[in-house]
Design an enzyme around this catalytic site. Sequence first.
Site, PDB file in Angstrom:
ATOM      1  N   THR A 109       0.836  -1.198   0.000  1.00 15.59           N
ATOM      2  CA  THR A 109       0.000   0.000   0.000  1.00 15.59           C
ATOM      3  C   THR A 109       0.871   1.248   0.000  1.00 15.59           C
ATOM      4  O   THR A 109       1.915   1.285   0.654  1.00 15.59           O
ATOM      5  CB  THR A 109      -0.908   0.005   1.236  1.00 15.59           C
ATOM      6  OG1 THR A 109      -1.816  -1.102   1.159  1.00 15.59           O
ATOM      7  CG2 THR A 109      -1.710   1.294   1.348  1.00 15.59           C
ATOM      8  N   THR A 165       4.380   4.423  -3.589  1.00 16.49           N
ATOM      9  CA  THR A 165       5.382   3.640  -4.315  1.00 16.49           C
ATOM     10  C   THR A 165       4.787   2.318  -4.784  1.00 16.49           C
ATOM     11  O   THR A 165       5.041   1.870  -5.909  1.00 16.49           O
ATOM     12  CB  THR A 165       6.618   3.400  -3.438  1.00 16.49           C
ATOM     13  OG1 THR A 165       7.034   4.635  -2.847  1.00 16.49           O
ATOM     14  CG2 THR A 165       7.770   2.854  -4.261  1.00 16.49           C
ATOM     15  N   ASP A 219       6.268  -4.049  -1.732  1.00 10.69           N
ATOM     16  CA  ASP A 219       5.722  -2.937  -0.953  1.00 10.69           C
ATOM     17  C   ASP A 219       6.806  -1.893  -0.717  1.00 10.69           C
ATOM     18  O   ASP A 219       8.004  -2.183  -0.822  1.00 10.69           O
ATOM     19  CB  ASP A 219       5.194  -3.452   0.390  1.00 10.69           C
ATOM     20  CG  ASP A 219       4.174  -2.518   1.036  1.00 10.69           C
ATOM     21  OD1 ASP A 219       3.917  -1.423   0.476  1.00 10.69           O
ATOM     22  OD2 ASP A 219       3.637  -2.878   2.099  1.00 10.69           O
ATOM     23  N   ASP A 258       8.644   3.260   4.890  1.00 13.61           N
ATOM     24  CA  ASP A 258       8.898   4.618   5.365  1.00 13.61           C
ATOM     25  C   ASP A 258      10.364   4.791   5.735  1.00 13.61           C
ATOM     26  O   ASP A 258      10.936   5.863   5.547  1.00 13.61           O
ATOM     27  CB  ASP A 258       7.989   4.931   6.551  1.00 13.61           C
ATOM     28  CG  ASP A 258       6.521   4.860   6.166  1.00 13.61           C
ATOM     29  OD1 ASP A 258       6.133   5.559   5.208  1.00 13.61           O
ATOM     30  OD2 ASP A 258       5.770   4.096   6.790  1.00 13.61           O
ATOM     31  N   LYS A 309       7.081   0.711   8.692  1.00 19.55           N
ATOM     32  CA  LYS A 309       6.007   0.820   7.724  1.00 19.55           C
ATOM     33  C   LYS A 309       4.723   1.213   8.447  1.00 19.55           C
ATOM     34  O   LYS A 309       4.625   1.067   9.647  1.00 19.55           O
ATOM     35  CB  LYS A 309       5.809  -0.512   6.983  1.00 19.55           C
ATOM     36  CG  LYS A 309       6.980  -0.868   6.059  1.00 19.55           C
ATOM     37  CD  LYS A 309       6.841  -2.233   5.408  1.00 19.55           C
ATOM     38  CE  LYS A 309       5.493  -2.468   4.786  1.00 19.55           C
ATOM     39  NZ  LYS A 309       5.111  -1.402   3.812  1.00 19.55           N
ATOM     40  N   GLY A 310       3.769   1.708   7.687  1.00 13.00           N
ATOM     41  CA  GLY A 310       2.487   2.064   8.272  1.00 13.00           C
ATOM     42  C   GLY A 310       2.128   3.521   8.146  1.00 13.00           C
ATOM     43  O   GLY A 310       1.111   3.957   8.689  1.00 13.00           O
ATOM     44  N   GLY A 311       2.944   4.282   7.406  1.00  7.57           N
ATOM     45  CA  GLY A 311       2.607   5.686   7.205  1.00  7.57           C
ATOM     46  C   GLY A 311       1.276   5.867   6.503  1.00  7.57           C
ATOM     47  O   GLY A 311       0.592   6.865   6.701  1.00  7.57           O
ATOM     48  N   GLU A 362      -0.543  -5.314   5.749  1.00  7.87           N
ATOM     49  CA  GLU A 362       0.757  -5.455   5.093  1.00  7.87           C
ATOM     50  C   GLU A 362       1.591  -6.541   5.775  1.00  7.87           C
ATOM     51  O   GLU A 362       2.220  -7.375   5.109  1.00  7.87           O
ATOM     52  CB  GLU A 362       1.505  -4.123   5.120  1.00  7.87           C
ATOM     53  CG  GLU A 362       0.923  -3.065   4.202  1.00  7.87           C
ATOM     54  CD  GLU A 362       1.563  -1.706   4.365  1.00  7.87           C
ATOM     55  OE1 GLU A 362       1.429  -0.876   3.453  1.00  7.87           O
ATOM     56  OE2 GLU A 362       2.199  -1.460   5.419  1.00  7.87           O
ATOM     57  N   LYS A 393      14.897   6.805   1.928  1.00  8.15           N
ATOM     58  CA  LYS A 393      14.326   5.899   2.932  1.00  8.15           C
ATOM     59  C   LYS A 393      15.370   4.985   3.580  1.00  8.15           C
ATOM     60  O   LYS A 393      15.084   4.340   4.590  1.00  8.15           O
ATOM     61  CB  LYS A 393      13.229   5.028   2.288  1.00  8.15           C
ATOM     62  CG  LYS A 393      12.122   5.810   1.603  1.00  8.15           C
ATOM     63  CD  LYS A 393      11.398   6.727   2.566  1.00  8.15           C
ATOM     64  CE  LYS A 393      10.098   7.258   1.989  1.00  8.15           C
ATOM     65  NZ  LYS A 393      10.248   8.014   0.740  1.00  8.15           N
TER      66      LYS A 393
END
Length: 231
Positions: free
Chosen positions: A32, A35, A85, A88, A98-100, A107, A125
């Site tokens: 998600t 990108t 995937d 961040d 991850k999870g922004g 995910e 990153k």
Amino acid sequence: MTQDELKQLVGQAAADYVNATVPEGAVIGVGTGSTANCFIDALAGNKARYRGAVSSSLATTARLQTHGIKVFDLNEIDSLPVYVDGADEIDRSGAMIKGGGGALTREKIVASVSDVFVCIADASKLVETLGTFPLPIEVVPMARTAIGRRVTALGGVPVVRVTKEGVPFITDNGNEIIDVKGLRISDPRTLETHINAWPGVVTVGLFAARGANLCLLGTDTGVETIEYSKG
């Protein structure tokens, strides 16, 4: 190159990697975010090669369906040869924050059942130590304040994620997110295990126990491929 151009570059590189390594008729795991969207757009040109995809969010499902790519429920699928995937942040070991975009739980579930995790990111990153980007924690709403106190005890600053309307952001799973600022994460695997054990935590946005196998990193000189040993 601009950041958007770098995202498009690695999105295409990921599509090329999948087309070259994943057998025809496979189902692909898709992440998600902006990108990951570039990957979906690049993959669409060769969509007939695959049965379809398992999506990590409602937003990704919509993007895939716009391109006519069939979306499967994970419960229908026996195996995923690859999961693609963004991140961040990603460190030199392949551990990530991850999870922004708010999809960290789904995910992590899809990543956990994939054979290969391909992270796609621009060079900004890649970090030596995780934690500059706030660490997301998906929490059951009634536990928000209790989890916030635990975060403070760790030395972090908990901030409840809100929408532009100023109300709590709600995940696809009906939960809330606390973004933790001020942490310097020297041992992401241990911290992931520790936070995930707190009652009320659905999952923390540390991907260390199941980190990336491969990172396709967009730079001004092209795509750098970083492979991580797992074991």
